[in-house]
Design an enzyme around this catalytic site. Structure first.
Site, PDB file in Angstrom:
ATOM      1  N   GLY A 109       0.842  -1.204   0.000  1.00 47.86           N
ATOM      2  CA  GLY A 109       0.000   0.000   0.000  1.00 47.86           C
ATOM      3  C   GLY A 109       0.869   1.243   0.000  1.00 47.86           C
ATOM      4  O   GLY A 109       2.101   1.168   0.164  1.00 47.86           O
ATOM      5  N   LEU A 110       0.197   2.366  -0.173  1.00 45.84           N
ATOM      6  CA  LEU A 110       0.907   3.651  -0.229  1.00 45.84           C
ATOM      7  C   LEU A 110       1.623   3.949   1.090  1.00 45.84           C
ATOM      8  O   LEU A 110       1.259   3.409   2.141  1.00 45.84           O
ATOM      9  CB  LEU A 110      -0.100   4.774  -0.499  1.00 45.84           C
ATOM     10  N   SER A 111       2.574   4.857   1.007  1.00 43.65           N
ATOM     11  CA  SER A 111       3.196   5.367   2.230  1.00 43.65           C
ATOM     12  C   SER A 111       2.100   6.016   3.074  1.00 43.65           C
ATOM     13  O   SER A 111       1.270   6.758   2.553  1.00 43.65           O
ATOM     14  CB  SER A 111       4.265   6.391   1.845  1.00 43.65           C
ATOM     15  N   GLY A 112       2.082   5.691   4.359  1.00 45.34           N
ATOM     16  CA  GLY A 112       1.077   6.272   5.254  1.00 45.34           C
ATOM     17  C   GLY A 112      -0.240   5.518   5.285  1.00 45.34           C
ATOM     18  O   GLY A 112      -1.185   5.926   5.965  1.00 45.34           O
ATOM     19  N   SER A 113      -0.327   4.392   4.579  1.00 47.78           N
ATOM     20  CA  SER A 113      -1.593   3.645   4.545  1.00 47.78           C
ATOM     21  C   SER A 113      -1.779   2.772   5.788  1.00 47.78           C
ATOM     22  O   SER A 113      -2.869   2.219   5.997  1.00 47.78           O
ATOM     23  CB  SER A 113      -1.680   2.791   3.273  1.00 47.78           C
ATOM     24  N   LYS A 115       0.702   0.265   6.834  1.00 50.79           N
ATOM     25  CA  LYS A 115       1.354  -1.050   6.695  1.00 50.79           C
ATOM     26  C   LYS A 115       2.122  -1.429   7.975  1.00 50.79           C
ATOM     27  O   LYS A 115       1.952  -2.518   8.510  1.00 50.79           O
ATOM     28  CB  LYS A 115       2.337  -1.045   5.507  1.00 50.79           C
ATOM     29  N   SER A 116       2.972  -0.523   8.438  1.00 49.03           N
ATOM     30  CA  SER A 116       3.815  -0.837   9.604  1.00 49.03           C
ATOM     31  C   SER A 116       2.964  -0.978  10.859  1.00 49.03           C
ATOM     32  O   SER A 116       3.239  -1.850  11.700  1.00 49.03           O
ATOM     33  CB  SER A 116       4.855   0.267   9.838  1.00 49.03           C
ATOM     34  N   SER A 183       6.003  -1.796  -2.216  1.00 45.17           N
ATOM     35  CA  SER A 183       6.008  -2.768  -3.330  1.00 45.17           C
ATOM     36  C   SER A 183       4.982  -2.356  -4.396  1.00 45.17           C
ATOM     37  O   SER A 183       3.957  -3.020  -4.573  1.00 45.17           O
ATOM     38  CB  SER A 183       5.757  -4.195  -2.831  1.00 45.17           C
TER      39      SER A 183
HETATM   40  N1  LIG Z   1      10.398   8.349  -3.313  1.00 46.43           N
HETATM   41  C1  LIG Z   1       9.811   7.647  -2.334  1.00 46.43           C
HETATM   42  N2  LIG Z   1       8.694   6.935  -2.593  1.00 46.43           N
HETATM   43  C2  LIG Z   1       8.113   6.220  -1.615  1.00 46.43           C
HETATM   44  N3  LIG Z   1       8.584   6.145  -0.346  1.00 46.43           N
HETATM   45  C3  LIG Z   1       9.697   6.828  -0.041  1.00 46.43           C
HETATM   46  C4  LIG Z   1      10.360   7.612  -1.027  1.00 46.43           C
HETATM   47  N4  LIG Z   1      11.435   8.185  -0.441  1.00 46.43           N
HETATM   48  C5  LIG Z   1      11.459   7.788   0.836  1.00 46.43           C
HETATM   49  N5  LIG Z   1      10.424   6.973   1.091  1.00 46.43           N
HETATM   50  C6  LIG Z   1      10.217   6.302   2.387  1.00 46.43           C
HETATM   51  O1  LIG Z   1      10.610   4.956   2.173  1.00 46.43           O
HETATM   52  C7  LIG Z   1       9.574   4.050   2.560  1.00 46.43           C
HETATM   53  C8  LIG Z   1       9.241   3.079   1.422  1.00 46.43           C
HETATM   54  O2  LIG Z   1      10.210   2.104   1.307  1.00 46.43           O
HETATM   55  P1  LIG Z   1       9.828   0.712   0.652  1.00 46.43           P
HETATM   56  O3  LIG Z   1      11.058  -0.125   0.712  1.00 46.43           O
HETATM   57  O4  LIG Z   1       8.613   0.184   1.306  1.00 46.43           O
HETATM   58  O5  LIG Z   1       9.491   1.154  -0.856  1.00 46.43           O
HETATM   59  S1  LIG Z   1       9.387   0.258  -2.178  1.00 46.43           S
HETATM   60  O6  LIG Z   1       8.662  -0.986  -1.825  1.00 46.43           O
HETATM   61  O7  LIG Z   1      10.735  -0.041  -2.652  1.00 46.43           O
HETATM   62  O8  LIG Z   1       8.657   1.087  -3.142  1.00 46.43           O
HETATM   63  C9  LIG Z   1       8.348   4.871   2.856  1.00 46.43           C
HETATM   64  O9  LIG Z   1       7.940   4.393   4.121  1.00 46.43           O
HETATM   65  P2  LIG Z   1       6.416   4.022   4.469  1.00 46.43           P
HETATM   66  O10 LIG Z   1       5.805   5.368   4.717  1.00 46.43           O
HETATM   67  O11 LIG Z   1       6.553   3.193   5.704  1.00 46.43           O
HETATM   68  O12 LIG Z   1       5.786   3.285   3.336  1.00 46.43           O
HETATM   69  C10 LIG Z   1       8.792   6.331   2.871  1.00 46.43           C
HETATM   70  O13 LIG Z   1       8.837   6.804   4.184  1.00 46.43           O
HETATM   71  N1  LIG Z   2      -6.038   2.020  10.981  1.00 47.62           N
HETATM   72  C1  LIG Z   2      -5.589   3.248  11.177  1.00 47.62           C
HETATM   73  N2  LIG Z   2      -6.451   4.257  11.446  1.00 47.62           N
HETATM   74  C2  LIG Z   2      -6.004   5.525  11.629  1.00 47.62           C
HETATM   75  N3  LIG Z   2      -4.693   5.877  11.563  1.00 47.62           N
HETATM   76  C3  LIG Z   2      -3.803   4.926  11.303  1.00 47.62           C
HETATM   77  C4  LIG Z   2      -4.210   3.576  11.085  1.00 47.62           C
HETATM   78  N4  LIG Z   2      -3.107   2.835  10.827  1.00 47.62           N
HETATM   79  C5  LIG Z   2      -2.064   3.692  10.871  1.00 47.62           C
HETATM   80  N5  LIG Z   2      -2.472   4.938  11.167  1.00 47.62           N
HETATM   81  C6  LIG Z   2      -1.621   6.133  11.283  1.00 47.62           C
HETATM   82  O1  LIG Z   2      -1.200   6.465   9.967  1.00 47.62           O
HETATM   83  C7  LIG Z   2       0.164   6.854   9.953  1.00 47.62           C
HETATM   84  C8  LIG Z   2       0.946   5.975   8.982  1.00 47.62           C
HETATM   85  O2  LIG Z   2       0.956   4.653   9.491  1.00 47.62           O
HETATM   86  P1  LIG Z   2       2.155   3.669   9.129  1.00 47.62           P
HETATM   87  O3  LIG Z   2       1.834   2.372   9.765  1.00 47.62           O
HETATM   88  O4  LIG Z   2       3.458   4.299   9.460  1.00 47.62           O
HETATM   89  O5  LIG Z   2       1.977   3.569   7.549  1.00 47.62           O
HETATM   90  P2  LIG Z   2       2.961   2.996   6.444  1.00 47.62           P
HETATM   91  O6  LIG Z   2       3.857   1.966   7.110  1.00 47.62           O
HETATM   92  O7  LIG Z   2       2.075   2.401   5.406  1.00 47.62           O
HETATM   93  O8  LIG Z   2       3.723   4.171   5.951  1.00 47.62           O
HETATM   94  C9  LIG Z   2       0.652   6.766  11.390  1.00 47.62           C
HETATM   95  O9  LIG Z   2       0.609   8.055  11.945  1.00 47.62           O
HETATM   96  C10 LIG Z   2      -0.342   5.858  12.053  1.00 47.62           C
HETATM   97  O10 LIG Z   2      -0.501   6.153  13.408  1.00 47.62           O
END
Ligand SMILES: Nc1ncnc2c1ncn2[C@@H]1O[C@H](COP(=O)(O)OS(=O)(=O)O)[C@@H](OP(=O)(O)O)[C@H]1O
Ligand SMILES: Nc1ncnc2c1ncn2[C@@H]1O[C@H](COP(=O)(O)OP(=O)(O)O)[C@@H](O)[C@H]1O
Length: 279
Positions: A109-113, A115-116, A183
């Site tokens: 999923g997108l960053s901030g979705s 996942k972690s 991914s």
């Molecule tokens: N350009 C760009 N695009 C997307 N994300 C970025 C980028 N630069 C840095 N980040 C940070 O790196 C985290 C994503 O790493 P991933 O290894 O999950 O990415 S990927 O699967 O190779 O696309 C991602 O973390 P998550 O927010 O946990 O998804 C971002 O914080």
């Molecule tokens: N189910 C949820 N409902 C509301 N907020 C959430 C939920 N899951 C995660 N968050 C919040 O969204 C933000 C991103 O979560 P995170 O797990 O770091 O996402 P990712 O790993 O996809 O980047 C964090 O601030 C987290 O507290």
């Protein structure tokens, strides 16, 4: 493939809490019984038979566990003159010991979705049930294993491939491996799926709209991407290909995002119903 959609937040679910005494006792007994099973198995099997079976199954094992589809992946195999060594303790023995089935839960999923957040809550919930898990987080792997990789397309492909290979090893160890990385490319997630036995790759899609992820922006990266200070950010100026037919979709319903506890329950139910939480 089965598709499960999480209910929206608001439904009453049990909160994640610390393990009860009964659960702790169960955990201990699982470990003990597993230990005795394997000891018994080894003492019954003559060494010679073990050696013969090791040699005979070189090819089978390498096809099943190693890289029979290596050529489909992004890297070309360069090693030559290598043989697969089969071990006398195999995946089934390890699963018996752990009283679970090794598998990969692949959270995309997108960053901030979230996942972690889901990976962490899921690992905790399974740990309290006496199940061995390990999280491979994209961010964390980029601090070590994948520190040489950037976010350009070919490096993302390699990032996904490496995490897929490591996840496969954890699953072979009998562990419930939780991989959480953006991914973004369908083809590469499918390549990771094909590394595992049928059914053992469980793809979980965090179906959260970009606007929601962007509003959360916990690391401030969306803001930087909008300002053009971070280039090639997924969802802004880099693609994300949602799964077409994954096992579990965790979907935002209206304005409500399912809570992490709701999501955990959906995934744990899937694991339970599909036999992963027993040997
Ligand atoms: N350009 C760009 N695009 C997307 N994300 C970025 C980028 N630069 C840095 N980040 C940070 O790196 C985290 C994503 O790493 P991933 O290894 O999950 O990415 S990927 O699967 O190779 O696309 C991602 O973390 P998550 O927010 O946990 O998804 C971002 O914080
Ligand atoms: N189910 C949820 N409902 C509301 N907020 C959430 C939920 N899951 C995660 N968050 C919040 O969204 C933000 C991103 O979560 P995170 O797990 O770091 O996402 P990712 O790993 O996809 O980047 C964090 O601030 C987290 O507290």
């Amino acid at each position: 493939m089965e598709k499960v959609v999480a209910v929206s937040a608001g439904a009453t679910r049990p909160a994640i809490c610390s393990p009860s005494l009964a659960e702790v006792d169960f955990r201990t007994s699982v470990k003990m019984s597993g230990f005795f099973n394997v000891s018994r198995l080894r003492s019954l099997q003559p060494i010679k038979a073990l050696e013969e079976s090791a040699t005979a199954s070189v090819v089978q094992e390498s096809a099943a566990i190693s890289g029979n589809n290596l050529c489909q992946n992004s890297t070309v195999a360069k090693s030559t003159n290598i043989l697969w060594h089969k071990n006398s303790v195999d995946k089934r023995d390890r699963q018996q010991l752990l009283q679970q089935k090794g598998c990969v839960i692949w959270i995309t999923g997108l960053s901030g979705s979230g996942k972690s957040t889901l990976a962490c809550a899921l690992s905790q919930a399974l740990h309290w049930r006496g199940k061995l898990t390990y999280i491979l987080d994209g961010d964390n792997c980029r601090h070590g294993l994948n520190r040489d990789l950037s976010f350009k397309a070919e490096d993302r492909v390699e990032n996904i491939r490496r995490i897929g290979e490591v996840a496969k090893l954890f699953a072979d160890a009998g562990v419930i491996c939780i991989a959480c990385l953006i991914s973004p490319y369908r083809k590469d997630r499918d390549a990771c799926r094909s590394m595992l036995p049928e059914g053992d790759f469980i793809e979980v899609f965090m179906d959260v709209p970009l606007q929601v992820c962007e509003a959360r922006d916990p690391k401030g990266l969306y803001k930087l991407a909008r300002e053009g200070k971070v280039k090639g950010f997924t969802g802004i100026d880099d693609p994300y290909e949602p799964p077409l037919n994954c096992e579990i979709v965790l979907k935002q319903m209206g304005d409500d995002c399912p809570s992490p506890a709701d999501m955990v329950e959906t995934v744990v139910s899937y694991l339970d119903e599909n036999g992963f939480l027993r040997a």
